[in-house]
Design an enzyme around this catalytic site. Structure first.
Site, PDB file in Angstrom:
ATOM      1  CG  HIS A  51      -1.925  -1.081   1.221  1.00 35.00           C
ATOM      2  ND1 HIS A  51      -2.009  -2.056   2.172  1.00 35.00           N
ATOM      3  CD2 HIS A  51      -2.893  -1.348   0.313  1.00 35.00           C
ATOM      4  CE1 HIS A  51      -2.990  -2.887   1.866  1.00 35.00           C
ATOM      5  NE2 HIS A  51      -3.538  -2.485   0.733  1.00 35.00           N
ATOM      6  CG  ASP A  54       1.951  -1.362   3.383  1.00 33.91           C
ATOM      7  OD1 ASP A  54       1.681  -1.278   4.592  1.00 33.91           O
ATOM      8  OD2 ASP A  54       1.239  -1.943   2.546  1.00 33.91           O
TER       9      ASP A  54
HETATM   10  C1  XLS Z   1      -8.744  -6.414   0.699  1.00 29.84           C
HETATM   11  C2  XLS Z   1      -7.763  -6.517  -0.360  1.00 29.84           C
HETATM   12  C3  XLS Z   1      -6.473  -5.805  -0.091  1.00 29.84           C
HETATM   13  C4  XLS Z   1      -5.804  -5.574  -1.404  1.00 29.84           C
HETATM   14  C5  XLS Z   1      -4.818  -4.501  -1.492  1.00 29.84           C
HETATM   15  O1  XLS Z   1      -9.732  -7.136   0.773  1.00 29.84           O
HETATM   16  O2  XLS Z   1      -7.520  -7.866  -0.651  1.00 29.84           O
HETATM   17  O3  XLS Z   1      -5.719  -6.506   0.818  1.00 29.84           O
HETATM   18  O4  XLS Z   1      -5.250  -6.769  -1.874  1.00 29.84           O
HETATM   19  O5  XLS Z   1      -5.351  -3.281  -1.179  1.00 29.84           O
END
Ligand code: XLS
Ligand code: MG
Length: 347
Positions: A51, A54
């Site tokens: 993210h 992150d």
């Molecule tokens: C949430 C999503 C998240 C994405 C990235 O349900 O899976 O983890 O993979 O934002």
């Protein structure tokens, strides 16, 4: 049929967690975010899903120069650890300004925040040499149907995608559909919606999809068919393999943990299409079991990876001639029992 792809794997640092759920406190001590990257290679992973925060924690409060300097540190760290950033996703669901959604919020000011945050995310991706932006459109949906004009919402999502493509001529946008949670109804629930948005965008080549097994299951669909649909359009940029027990909250269970045969079929579809041969990652999005002791807890990652590879072996050792014959004879009863016996190792 694929020529024996050797896979590379990715996960996001959030997959190593403290084990909290919406109804309970943390059950494990926090493991320092910066220390997580040293765990990737030993666990058999090369790709990092990020993210934006992150990469640059607290980025909303930082100047562009501070953001660039922190991103440069992460770029150096990735190089040192021999890691590749797979994608960066704008976190558009935690800030006060995203309470009512991001690009589809009813507030103009809040939509401006979402766009600003998206540009920052692209800048961060560029700074760490990553060309993929994942859009998991968390709060782009509604709890109350009449609260938003859904047609306008679709237009706003598409306009944002076009604006992102304009903002950076090199990035790709990978849409990760999910039908619900946190909202009870999301505007981009399936890969069909994502692919339609890709074709409607100003540069369809640069807009693709990322399919998470559990998200497809939550939509009542078979993840392997969702993957096949994206592959048929050459639009499967990545996958988030995991599992899900029924139409409940998003569980992010170990790959194959709820339905081994469905996991096998995802692997089969990926293998048949030669997925991964152009460098696509096999991404995992798996949560550690809440009751698991230790710090950091990482076995769910290496176990899910190992299950994937076992299932690759299962696919590669299938008697394809027999499968072909059973298909032509339309003896699907025999086909089913052959697959079940093969999965159980009964010959
Ligand atoms: C949430 C999503 C998240 C994405 C990235 O349900 O899976 O983890 O993979 O934002
Ligand atoms: Mg995911």
């Amino acid at each position: 049929m694929s020529s024996q792809t050797s896979y590379r794997f990715s996960f996001g640092p959030w997959n190593i967690s403290e084990g909290a759920d919406p109804f309970g406190i943390d059950v494990r001590p926090a493991f320092a975010h910066e220390k997580k990257f040293a765990l990737y290679r030993p666990l058999g992973f090369e790709g990092v899903q990020f993210h934006d925060d992150d990469v640059v924690p607290g980025l909303d409060g930082l100047s562009p120069a501070q953001i660039q300097s922190k991103a440069a540190d992460v770029k150096a760290m990735l190089l040192n650890q021999g890691l590749t950033p797979e994608f960066v996703a704008p976190r558009l669901w935690f800030a006060e300004q995203t309470t009512d959604g991001a690009y589809t919020s009813n507030s103009e000011q809040d939509r401006a925040y979402a766009w600003d945050r998206t540009k920052k995310c692209i800048d961060i991706a560029r700074a760490i040499d990553c060309k993929a932006i994942v859009l998991w459109l968390a709060r782009e949906g509604t709890y109350i149907r009449e609260s938003k004009d859904a047609r306008l919402a679709y237009r706003r999502i598409l306009e944002t995608i076009d604006a992102m493509l304009d903002y950076d001529p090199k990035i790709e946008i990978w849409i990760e559909p999910k039908p619900n949670e946190p909202t009870d109804q999301a505007y981009v629930p399936t890969i069909g919606h994502a692919v339609a948005l890709a074709y409607a965008s100003k540069d369809p080549q640069r807009v693709k999809g990322l399919i998470e097994s559990a998200h497809a299951l939550l939509a009542g669909l078979d993840p392997s068919d969702e993957m096949a649909f994206a592959l048929a359009h050459d639009k499967l940029a990545s996958v988030h393999l995991n599992d899900q027990n029924g139409l409940k909250y998003d569980q992010d269970k170990n790959f194959g943990g709820a339905n081994l045969r469905a996991a096998f079929n995802q692997v089969r579809v990926l293998e048949e299409a030669g997925y991964g041969s152009r460098g696509e990652f096999v991404g995992l999005d798996v949560k550690a079991i809440r009751t698991q002791r230790g710090c950091p807890v990482t076995e769910h990652l290496s176990n899910s990876r190992a299950i994937f590879l076992h299932l690759v072996d299962k696919f590669r050792s299938l008697d394809q001639k027999l499968v072909g014959e059973l298909r032509s004879d339309r003896d699907y009863e025999a086909l089913e029992v052959y697959i079940l016996r093969h999965l159980m190792g009964i010959h």
